[in-house]
Design a protein around this motif. Structure first.
Motif, PDB file in Angstrom:
ATOM      1  N   LEU A   1      37.369  19.067  27.868  1.00  0.00           N
ATOM      2  CA  LEU A   1      35.935  19.325  27.796  1.00  0.00           C
ATOM      3  C   LEU A   1      35.711  20.718  27.217  1.00  0.00           C
ATOM      4  CD1 LEU A   1      34.804  17.914  31.254  1.00  0.00           C
ATOM      5  CD2 LEU A   1      34.916  16.733  29.057  1.00  0.00           C
ATOM      6  N   GLY A   2      34.925  20.787  26.127  1.00  0.00           N
ATOM      7  CA  GLY A   2      34.696  22.066  25.471  1.00  0.00           C
ATOM      8  C   GLY A   2      33.227  22.424  25.423  1.00  0.00           C
ATOM      9  N   ASN A   3      32.682  22.490  24.208  1.00  0.00           N
ATOM     10  CA  ASN A   3      31.284  22.860  24.007  1.00  0.00           C
ATOM     11  C   ASN A   3      30.457  21.603  23.786  1.00  0.00           C
ATOM     12  OD1 ASN A   3      28.797  23.778  23.129  1.00  0.00           O
ATOM     13  ND2 ASN A   3      29.630  25.334  21.755  1.00  0.00           N
ATOM     14  N   PHE A   4      29.567  21.300  24.720  1.00  0.00           N
ATOM     15  CA  PHE A   4      28.696  20.133  24.616  1.00  0.00           C
ATOM     16  C   PHE A   4      27.240  20.548  24.388  1.00  0.00           C
ATOM     17  CE2 PHE A   4      32.481  18.629  26.596  1.00  0.00           C
ATOM     18  CZ  PHE A   4      32.640  17.333  26.131  1.00  0.00           C
ATOM     19  N   ASP A   5      27.056  21.786  23.921  1.00  0.00           N
ATOM     20  CA  ASP A   5      25.716  22.306  23.684  1.00  0.00           C
ATOM     21  C   ASP A   5      25.615  22.990  22.323  1.00  0.00           C
ATOM     22  OD1 ASP A   5      24.228  21.741  26.274  1.00  0.00           O
ATOM     23  OD2 ASP A   5      25.961  22.833  27.039  1.00  0.00           O
ATOM     24  N   VAL A   6      26.091  22.301  21.302  1.00  0.00           N
ATOM     25  CA  VAL A   6      25.850  22.640  19.896  1.00  0.00           C
ATOM     26  C   VAL A   6      26.568  23.915  19.425  1.00  0.00           C
ATOM     27  CG1 VAL A   6      24.100  22.815  18.083  1.00  0.00           C
ATOM     28  CG2 VAL A   6      23.558  21.612  20.210  1.00  0.00           C
ATOM     29  N   PRO A   7      27.836  23.804  19.055  1.00  0.00           N
ATOM     30  CA  PRO A   7      28.496  24.913  18.363  1.00  0.00           C
ATOM     31  C   PRO A   7      27.929  25.050  16.955  1.00  0.00           C
ATOM     32  CG  PRO A   7      29.902  22.995  18.351  1.00  0.00           C
ATOM     33  CD  PRO A   7      28.717  22.643  19.203  1.00  0.00           C
TER      34      PRO A   7
ATOM     35  N   MET B   1      20.065  23.834  26.404  1.00  0.00           N
ATOM     36  CA  MET B   1      18.769  23.639  27.040  1.00  0.00           C
ATOM     37  C   MET B   1      18.951  23.251  28.510  1.00  0.00           C
ATOM     38  SD  MET B   1      16.440  24.319  24.781  1.00  0.00           S
ATOM     39  CE  MET B   1      17.534  25.611  24.172  1.00  0.00           C
ATOM     40  N   PRO B   2      18.063  23.692  29.403  1.00  0.00           N
ATOM     41  CA  PRO B   2      18.207  23.387  30.829  1.00  0.00           C
ATOM     42  C   PRO B   2      18.168  21.886  31.091  1.00  0.00           C
ATOM     43  CG  PRO B   2      16.560  25.088  30.465  1.00  0.00           C
ATOM     44  CD  PRO B   2      16.890  24.526  29.124  1.00  0.00           C
TER      45      PRO B   2
ATOM     46  N   TRP C   1      22.079  17.802  22.409  1.00  0.00           N
ATOM     47  CA  TRP C   1      22.411  17.445  21.035  1.00  0.00           C
ATOM     48  C   TRP C   1      21.225  17.777  20.149  1.00  0.00           C
ATOM     49  CZ3 TRP C   1      24.305  11.778  22.260  1.00  0.00           C
ATOM     50  CH2 TRP C   1      25.528  11.844  22.960  1.00  0.00           C
ATOM     51  N   ILE C   2      21.491  18.073  18.881  1.00  0.00           N
ATOM     52  CA  ILE C   2      20.394  18.294  17.936  1.00  0.00           C
ATOM     53  C   ILE C   2      20.589  17.432  16.695  1.00  0.00           C
ATOM     54  CG2 ILE C   2      20.044  20.687  18.707  1.00  0.00           C
ATOM     55  CD1 ILE C   2      21.260  21.568  15.978  1.00  0.00           C
ATOM     56  N   ASP C   3      19.486  17.150  16.032  1.00  0.00           N
ATOM     57  CA  ASP C   3      19.488  16.580  14.687  1.00  0.00           C
ATOM     58  C   ASP C   3      18.180  16.993  14.035  1.00  0.00           C
ATOM     59  OD1 ASP C   3      17.735  14.905  16.077  1.00  0.00           O
ATOM     60  OD2 ASP C   3      18.431  13.084  15.102  1.00  0.00           O
ATOM     61  N   ALA C   4      17.839  16.371  12.898  1.00  0.00           N
ATOM     62  CA  ALA C   4      16.600  16.694  12.186  1.00  0.00           C
ATOM     63  C   ALA C   4      16.506  18.189  11.873  1.00  0.00           C
ATOM     64  CB  ALA C   4      15.375  16.228  12.990  1.00  0.00           C
TER      65      ALA C   4
ATOM     66  N   VAL D   1      17.781  16.867  22.127  1.00  0.00           N
ATOM     67  CA  VAL D   1      17.688  15.863  23.199  1.00  0.00           C
ATOM     68  C   VAL D   1      18.616  16.282  24.324  1.00  0.00           C
ATOM     69  CG1 VAL D   1      17.049  13.932  21.693  1.00  0.00           C
ATOM     70  CG2 VAL D   1      19.471  14.370  22.170  1.00  0.00           C
ATOM     71  N   LYS D   2      18.226  15.933  25.536  1.00  0.00           N
ATOM     72  CA  LYS D   2      19.096  16.069  26.699  1.00  0.00           C
ATOM     73  C   LYS D   2      19.613  14.681  27.049  1.00  0.00           C
ATOM     74  CE  LYS D   2      20.003  19.098  28.746  1.00  0.00           C
ATOM     75  NZ  LYS D   2      21.135  20.062  28.571  1.00  0.00           N
ATOM     76  N   VAL D   3      20.917  14.611  27.326  1.00  0.00           N
ATOM     77  CA  VAL D   3      21.588  13.323  27.495  1.00  0.00           C
ATOM     78  C   VAL D   3      22.361  13.314  28.808  1.00  0.00           C
ATOM     79  CG1 VAL D   3      23.155  11.666  26.420  1.00  0.00           C
ATOM     80  CG2 VAL D   3      21.876  13.253  24.984  1.00  0.00           C
ATOM     81  N   LYS D   4      22.181  12.251  29.583  1.00  0.00           N
ATOM     82  CA  LYS D   4      22.972  12.082  30.793  1.00  0.00           C
ATOM     83  C   LYS D   4      23.690  10.745  30.743  1.00  0.00           C
ATOM     84  CE  LYS D   4      18.953  10.387  33.430  1.00  0.00           C
ATOM     85  NZ  LYS D   4      18.090  10.638  34.614  1.00  0.00           N
ATOM     86  N   ALA D   5      24.713  10.587  31.560  1.00  0.00           N
ATOM     87  CA  ALA D   5      25.512   9.361  31.557  1.00  0.00           C
ATOM     88  C   ALA D   5      24.649   8.162  31.945  1.00  0.00           C
ATOM     89  CB  ALA D   5      26.686   9.504  32.535  1.00  0.00           C
ATOM     90  N   PRO D   6      24.870   6.986  31.313  1.00  0.00           N
ATOM     91  CA  PRO D   6      25.797   6.769  30.202  1.00  0.00           C
ATOM     92  C   PRO D   6      25.049   6.828  28.868  1.00  0.00           C
ATOM     93  CG  PRO D   6      25.152   4.654  31.133  1.00  0.00           C
ATOM     94  CD  PRO D   6      24.335   5.702  31.849  1.00  0.00           C
ATOM     95  N   LEU D   7      25.062   7.960  28.214  1.00  0.00           N
ATOM     96  CA  LEU D   7      24.409   8.165  26.920  1.00  0.00           C
ATOM     97  C   LEU D   7      22.911   7.875  26.974  1.00  0.00           C
ATOM     98  CD1 LEU D   7      27.076   6.678  24.470  1.00  0.00           C
ATOM     99  CD2 LEU D   7      26.709   9.065  25.112  1.00  0.00           C
ATOM    100  N   THR D   8      22.266   8.330  28.035  1.00  0.00           N
ATOM    101  CA  THR D   8      20.833   8.106  28.205  1.00  0.00           C
ATOM    102  C   THR D   8      20.060   9.372  27.855  1.00  0.00           C
ATOM    103  OG1 THR D   8      21.225   6.514  29.977  1.00  0.00           O
ATOM    104  CG2 THR D   8      19.031   7.483  29.845  1.00  0.00           C
TER     105      THR D   8
END
Length: 506
Positions: A174-180, A216-217, A223-226, A244-251
């Protein structure tokens, strides 16, 4: 004394062998047409010792017990072929000697040329071992990044800014899950040519690992796009993205708009969007002027949502419109199909309606409201004439073709999310009628393709794009060492006869 000499002997015998460049047998796999090294070629011995070529197409082989003799290598690579022998084996027997070298030529099946790996560890590992030159400042480990998902990038302040999804590091899965993020110079500024590679300068944290730029809190990753750069009236530039903020399972449970603070190398929250709003930024944006107004177009499979290219409009979802033949419905129906007096689908820019999608159109077809050939998403394969289901795409203007070009991933094909297609149209809105497969994978995914118009060469004849190479969604449990979950760059030559303009005008 006897014990002393025995101990010395045991130390000599047990001393590990450190290979020098002269100890390796160099295998160089090249494209038979261009004679450029091919990355991602698997060379496997009879006893399943697997080596994979680096971004120069090189394998450094030094296997105790197999040197100074003939060794057979199975040879395979996505989108490339090697001749079979009389027994049906695809490979080559090589006399392996320290300091020796062999060159293997493969035929390219892909229309696009695989150039190099953009992210991850060991991009030029084998070249470093055998002493072959490489173009990158950080050839084996940059920002301590081993793997990165889904790229977005944009021109900002005359540099290219890059951001990725979930990113792995050496010391833990597990590394960076908030946009390197990272920055690179434009090739036009006298830097590294895009054909050779991208020198990424990562934004680093205190440990030297690619830092979180958009934490983001809330529960789960951000994740980001656009991602888009807008020029304001003062002439300065501002960079925005949807998060977007994402929680398991990919929601996804929250989405909004963030702006990049270049001084802090950090995204800052500007707006939390109404989660029920049907239109919002998504995908790889493209700018397009209509009736004297510059808009930003958004969309996953096609850019069918627009908003004026200003920061105020970008934050205001009620201003978003979608190009559609749907109209508000009556009674219990949320929307209905709009047709003109001749019965043709009537496309207009409309607010508060969902953007067209393949799944939505399939429902309309099943209900008998439109015919399959009427649908917007009726892109067909030039060769087989079969319909293609696009998962996501990247659209850009191409001056060489004087068309809008689409690089798109197919949802289902020989691999789930593993096929990449090229199409073109008079407008970024389409219609996208015909497509040619340009990249293929066997039981491997290659998704979220990103076209790079800022890197196009020879007036757009040479087009560049990349995507995420991963087993995710493919059903394949065997991950390619070093390459899996990373970005790979391709070049597409639009003068290739397989991409003749008349083929797209049938």
């Amino acid at each position: 004394m006897v014990r002393y000499y025995a101990l010395l002997l045991s130390m000599v015998v047990c001393t590990p062998h450190f290979s020098l460049a002269a100890d390796y047998f160099q295998i160089h796999v090249i494209d038979a047409e261009t004679e450029r090294g091919i990355p991602l070629v698997e060379l496997e011995t009879v006893n399943q010792i697997l080596h994979v070529t680096d971004s120069n197409g090189i394998v450094a082989f030094d296997e105790p017990g197999l040197m100074n003799q003939e060794v057979y290598f199975y040879i395979r690579s996505h989108g490339y072929t090697y001749p079979q022998d009389g027994f049906g084996f695809t490979g080559k027997k090589l006399k392996v000697t320290p300091g020796g070298k062999a060159v293997l030529k493969m035929q390219r099946v892909n229309v696009a040329r695989r150039l190099y790996r953009v992210t991850g560890g060991g991009i030029y590992r084998d070249s470093l071992l055998v002493g072959v030159p490489f173009p990158l400042k950080e050839p084996v480990l940059n920002g301590r990044v081993l793997g990165s998902d889904s790229v977005v990038n944009t021109l900002f302040k005359n540099k290219v800014y890059w951001f990725w999804g979930d990113t792995n590091k050496p010391e833990y899965p597990l590394g960076n899950f908030d946009v390197p993020g990272a920055v690179s110079e434009l090739p036009a500024r006298g830097r590294l040519r895009i054909q050779q590679g991208v020198n990424l300068k990562y934004f680093l944290d205190e440990t030297g690992f690619a830092k979180k730029t958009c934490a983001m809190p809330g529960e789960g990753p951000t994740w980001i796009d656009a991602l888009v750069t807008l020029k304001v009236e003062s002439g300065t530039e501002r960079m925005f993205a949807k998060y977007v903020k994402v929680k398991a399972p990919l929601t996804v449970y929250e989405r909004g708009l963030v702006e990049f603070n270049d001084a802090l190398k950090q995204f800052e929250k500007r707006k939390v969007f109404d989660f029920d709003a049907p239109l919002y930024p998504v995908g790889h944006p493209v700018k397009y002027k209509m009736e004297g107004v510059e808009y930003v177009l958004f969309g996953l499979a096609a850019p069918l949502t627009r908003v004026p290219a200003t920061p105020d409009a970008l934050t205001n979802l009620p201003e978003y419109e979608t190009y559609t033949y749907l109209k508000p419905g009556a009674g219990t129906e949320e929307w209905a199909v709009d047709r003109d007096a001749e019965g043709q689908l009537r496309y207009q820019w409309r607010k508060n309606l969902p953007p067209l999608s393949y799944d939505l159109e399939q429902k309309l077809i099943q209900r008998g409201e439109i015919a399959a050939e009427e649908g917007y998403f009726y892109l067909r394969d030039i060769e087989t004439k079969q319909a293609i289901q696009i998962h996501n795409s990247s659209v850009a203007w191409n001056p060489y073709r004087k068309k809008w070009t689409m690089i798109a991933s197919q949802k289902f094909g020989t691999s789930v999310l593993g096929e990449i297609w090229y199409s073109e149209a008079e407008s970024p809105l389409g219609p996208w009628k015909w497509a040619r497969k340009i990249v293929t994978h066997h039981k491997y995914s290659f998704y979220n393709p990103k076209q790079h118009p800022m890197f196009a060469e020879e007036n757009g004849r040479l087009l560049y794009f990349e995507g995420t190479y991963t087993t995710l969604f493919s059903g394949n449990d065997v991950k390619t060492p070093r390459y899996d979950y990373n970005q790979i760059m391709y070049q597409l030559d639009l003068s290739d006869p397989r991409l003749a303009p008349e083929l797209f005008q049938q």
